[in-house]
Design an enzyme around this catalytic site. Structure first.
Site, mmCIF file in Angstrom:
data_model
loop_
_atom_site.group_PDB
_atom_site.id
_atom_site.type_symbol
_atom_site.label_atom_id
_atom_site.label_comp_id
_atom_site.label_asym_id
_atom_site.label_seq_id
_atom_site.Cartn_x
_atom_site.Cartn_y
_atom_site.Cartn_z
ATOM 1 N N HIS A 14 0.841 -1.196 0.000
ATOM 2 C CA HIS A 14 0.000 0.000 0.000
ATOM 3 C C HIS A 14 0.876 1.245 0.000
ATOM 4 C CE1 HIS A 14 -0.416 1.399 4.484
ATOM 5 N NE2 HIS A 14 0.747 0.829 4.313
ATOM 6 N N CYS A 33 5.905 6.593 4.112
ATOM 7 C CA CYS A 33 4.715 5.809 3.730
ATOM 8 C C CYS A 33 4.094 6.310 2.429
ATOM 9 C CB CYS A 33 3.662 5.849 4.833
ATOM 10 S SG CYS A 33 4.207 5.033 6.330
ATOM 11 N N HIS A 39 5.004 0.421 -0.597
ATOM 12 C CA HIS A 39 5.813 -0.427 0.272
ATOM 13 C C HIS A 39 4.831 -1.510 0.753
ATOM 14 C CE1 HIS A 39 3.793 2.324 3.025
ATOM 15 N NE2 HIS A 39 3.982 1.446 3.981
ATOM 16 N N HIS A 41 3.590 -4.699 3.999
ATOM 17 C CA HIS A 41 3.643 -5.216 5.375
ATOM 18 C C HIS A 41 3.132 -6.658 5.427
ATOM 19 C CE1 HIS A 41 4.389 -1.261 7.076
ATOM 20 N NE2 HIS A 41 3.357 -0.765 6.448
ATOM 21 N N ASP A 79 -4.964 -10.535 0.746
ATOM 22 C CA ASP A 79 -3.651 -11.175 0.872
ATOM 23 C C ASP A 79 -2.927 -11.186 -0.473
ATOM 24 O OD1 ASP A 79 -1.523 -12.596 2.058
ATOM 25 O OD2 ASP A 79 -2.371 -14.498 1.367
ATOM 26 N N HIS A 80 -1.657 -10.745 -0.433
ATOM 27 C CA HIS A 80 -0.844 -10.657 -1.649
ATOM 28 C C HIS A 80 -1.505 -9.744 -2.688
ATOM 29 C CE1 HIS A 80 1.512 -13.764 0.253
ATOM 30 N NE2 HIS A 80 2.441 -13.596 -0.657
ATOM 31 N N GLU A 126 0.130 -3.284 11.675
ATOM 32 C CA GLU A 126 0.990 -3.135 10.482
ATOM 33 C C GLU A 126 2.376 -3.707 10.757
ATOM 34 O OE1 GLU A 126 -0.098 1.029 8.193
ATOM 35 O OE2 GLU A 126 1.854 0.776 9.118
#
Lengths: 136, 136, 136, 136, 136, 136
Positions: A14, A33, A39, A41, A79-80, A126
Site C-alpha cells: 500500500h 509511507c 511499500h 507489510h 492477501d498478496h 501493520e
C-alpha cells in the site's frame, strides 16, 4: 458472555497518498509511507467475537467457521494484493490501517450477527509497533 | 572467534515476475506472489559477523557501528521501497528473498572486511515461516 | 472512535526498595527484586490513544508524531538509565512497574489532549510474564 | 484502579467430544479436534487482576504471590495432564478453551477476592491464532 | 549454495514411556512427561534445505512446493494426533523430540533429494525453551 | 549426532566501562551503555549440547538435567544481579555480552563433558536485535 479471538495474517502492498494534495504535502504528512511505488507489510489481523457458550459444543462460535468467514470475506481479497489498487472495499479510500480496520468491521459485523454472535473488536497491526483497534 | 548478530527490519513491496515468461507461466510458477500490482512484507534481516574479541572493548565490532553500516548501505535503500522499482542493487533481478540475501551479502562483505571482521551469514525472513540464509 | 497503539522498548536498571523498612523486610517483600546493586529489564511500553479518524489523513493522530512525543518525553529519560537514580519523574517513588505506568500516564495525558486526542491506556511489561495496564 | 497481568504456560492433551453424540457428529462438529486418542497444546494463560496500588509496596498485589496462587490452584493441576481424564474441575465438561477459561475463573475469583483484589480477566490461548477471554 | 527454511506447526499429544521399565522408573526418568494419559504441545518444525539458486526463478526450491511436501508427508500425519498411538512412522519408538526429528529427517531426505536439493536440518521445538536440531 | 537446546532467561543490570579509560572515552566508545548508574536487560540464553541419542531414553541428555545445571551454575548467579558488581566469574572483566558468553562457556563445557555430552554453542541475546554466539 465470553470472547473468542481468531488471528489471520496477510501480506499486502500500500501507500498513503491523498489525491487532493500535491506531492510535497503528501511527503510532509505521510513521510516514507508516501513512496509512490508502494511499500508493504505482513499485516496481523485479530478479530474478537462475543456471545454465550453453547452447552452442546462448548463454543461461542466454531473457530473453524470464523476462520472460513475471515478467509472468504477478508483474507482472500487482501492477501498478496495492493490495497490501493486491487481491493474493492478500499476503492477511493486512504489505505491507512485505521480505514482498513473500519472497512473490515463493516463487512464482518452483519455476517457475525447472522451467526448469532456479536463482533466486538477488529485489531490490525501493520508492524509489532503500530496497531489499530476498532470497536464499532 | 565469536559471532555477533544484528537484527534490522524493513517494510517493502515486491512481486515475483520473470520478464522472459508470459503472464500464465508467471502465475503458474510464482502463484499469488506474481500479483502485477505487488504485495509486501515486514522483512526481518539478521546479519552475523565473526571475529576475535578486542580486549579493550569486549567487542568483536561495536554493534552501534554495525547498525550504522546496515542503515546506510541497506536499510535506507530498501525500507518503505518497492524492491522491483526503487532499489538500484536489485535492478534487473528477480526480487526473490534468495536474490536479495545474496545482493545484501555482496554489499556488506567488503565493508565488514574493512573493519577487520568477517561477514558470516545474511538471514532474511519474509514471514515467520519463509526464511533464507546465505553464507557466501 | 478508534484506538491506535504505539510500542516502544527501553532498557533500564532498577530495584524495589522501601527506604522506610529495614533490609530484612525489603528482602521478605520484594525478594530478588530488592538486590541492592540493582537488576534490569528490557521494558516494553505500549501506549493507546483514542479519537476520531481525520478524513484528510485517515489517522486519529500521526503515529510518527506519537513516536516523537514518546521519545522526547519518556524514552529519552528512561532508556539505558537507572530508574531509582537517574529519572526525575520517579524521584522518591518506589520504582514498581505500577508506579512507573502511572507516572508515564501523568506525563502523557495532557500532551495527548493538546493534540486533540485522548490517552486511553499505558501498558508496561517488565517481562513477557509480568505486565501492568493503567487507564487513568 | 490499576491492572496487573501474570502469564503462565502449561502443556496438556485434550479432545473435543460430546458423549451425547455419535462419532460421525463429533467429527462433523469438532473436526480434527475430535481425534479419539487426543492431541495437545502449549496453552498460554494470562490472568488480569485489578485493584489500587498499595503505597508501601507500589503493588496492587505481589506478582510472586499471584504466581504462587496460579501454580497451586491451576498450573499444578493441568500442566502435563489430559484435560479430559486427569483434571477434577473439568470432569464431565467439554474441554473447549471456553469452558476451561470459565472453570479457571470460578476457581480464581474467590481466592483473588480474599487477597483484597479483583479478578478482571482470564485469557487462554490454545495457539497464537485461537484465543479466549472471559471477564466473569 | 543457499539455505531456505520453511516453518510448520502442529498440535499433538504424546508421553515419554519406556515399555521395558516399570512405572516407577518411567516417572523417575521422564518426570511429568510420563503422565499415562498423555500431555501435548504446539510443536514448531523448521526444515532447512540447501542448493543453488535457479536463475529462472530466483529459488533454490519453490517454498510452496516445500510446504506441500511437508504437509503431505509429515504434518497431515502428526497434526492433531497422538504420537504414541496414531503415527505409523513412530510405531514402537519412544516419542522424544529427538526421535521424532530423526524420523522426520528419514522421510524428508530422499524426497528433497529427488527435487535436486539437499535436506540440511530438521529443527523441532516442543516449547520455546526445549529445541532439537538434527543434521543427518 | 543430534543437538539439543535449552533456553533460560535472566534479568540483570550492567554497564560497559573500561577502568583504564577516562569518562569521555568510555562515553565515546560505549555510548548510552556507559551510563554510570547502570542499565539492564532481560537476557535470553540458549545453550546447545550435542551427542548421540541414548536408545533407552530417546535423549542425548535429559533436558531437566540440563535445566538444573544451568540453574545451579549460571542462572542463580546472574539473575536479578548486577553483572559488574555481584557476579564472581565476571569480576575484573568488561561485562559485554561477548565476554559473558565466553565466561558461561568456560563454566559449562567441563560440566557437560562430565555428563558424556559436548557443549556446542552458547547464544546470548541482550535484546531481540543484539545477539552473540560462541562455539568455543
Amino acid at each position: 458472555m465470553i470472547y473468542i479471538q481468531r488471528r489471520e495474517k496477510f501480506c499486502a502492498a500500500h501507500k498513503l497518498w491523498n489525491e487532493k494534495w500535491d506531492a510535497e504535502t503528501n511527503v510532509k504528512i505521510f513521510g516514507k509511507c508516501s513512496n509512490p511505488n508502494y511499500h508493504g507489510h505482513n499485516f496481523d489481523l485479530l478479530v474478537t467475537v462475543k456471545g454465550e457458550i453453547d452447552p452442546e459444543t462448548g463454543f461461542v462460535m466454531n473457530l473453524f467457521e470464523l476462520k472460513k468467514i475471515l478467509k472468504a470475506n477478508i483474507i482472500d481479497k487482501i492477501d498478496h494484493k495492493n490495497l490501493n489498487l486491487d481491493v474493492d472495499f478500499m476503492a477511493g479510500k486512504l489505505t491507512s490501517s485505521e480505514n482498513l480496520a473500519v472497512a473490515i468491521w463493516d463487512i464482518l459485523a452483519p455476517i457475525i450477527k447472522s451467526k448469532n454472535a456479536i463482533l466486538h473488536c477488529v485489531r490490525l497491526a501493520e508492524t509489532d509497533n503500530n496497531i489499530i483497534e476498532y470497536y464499532g
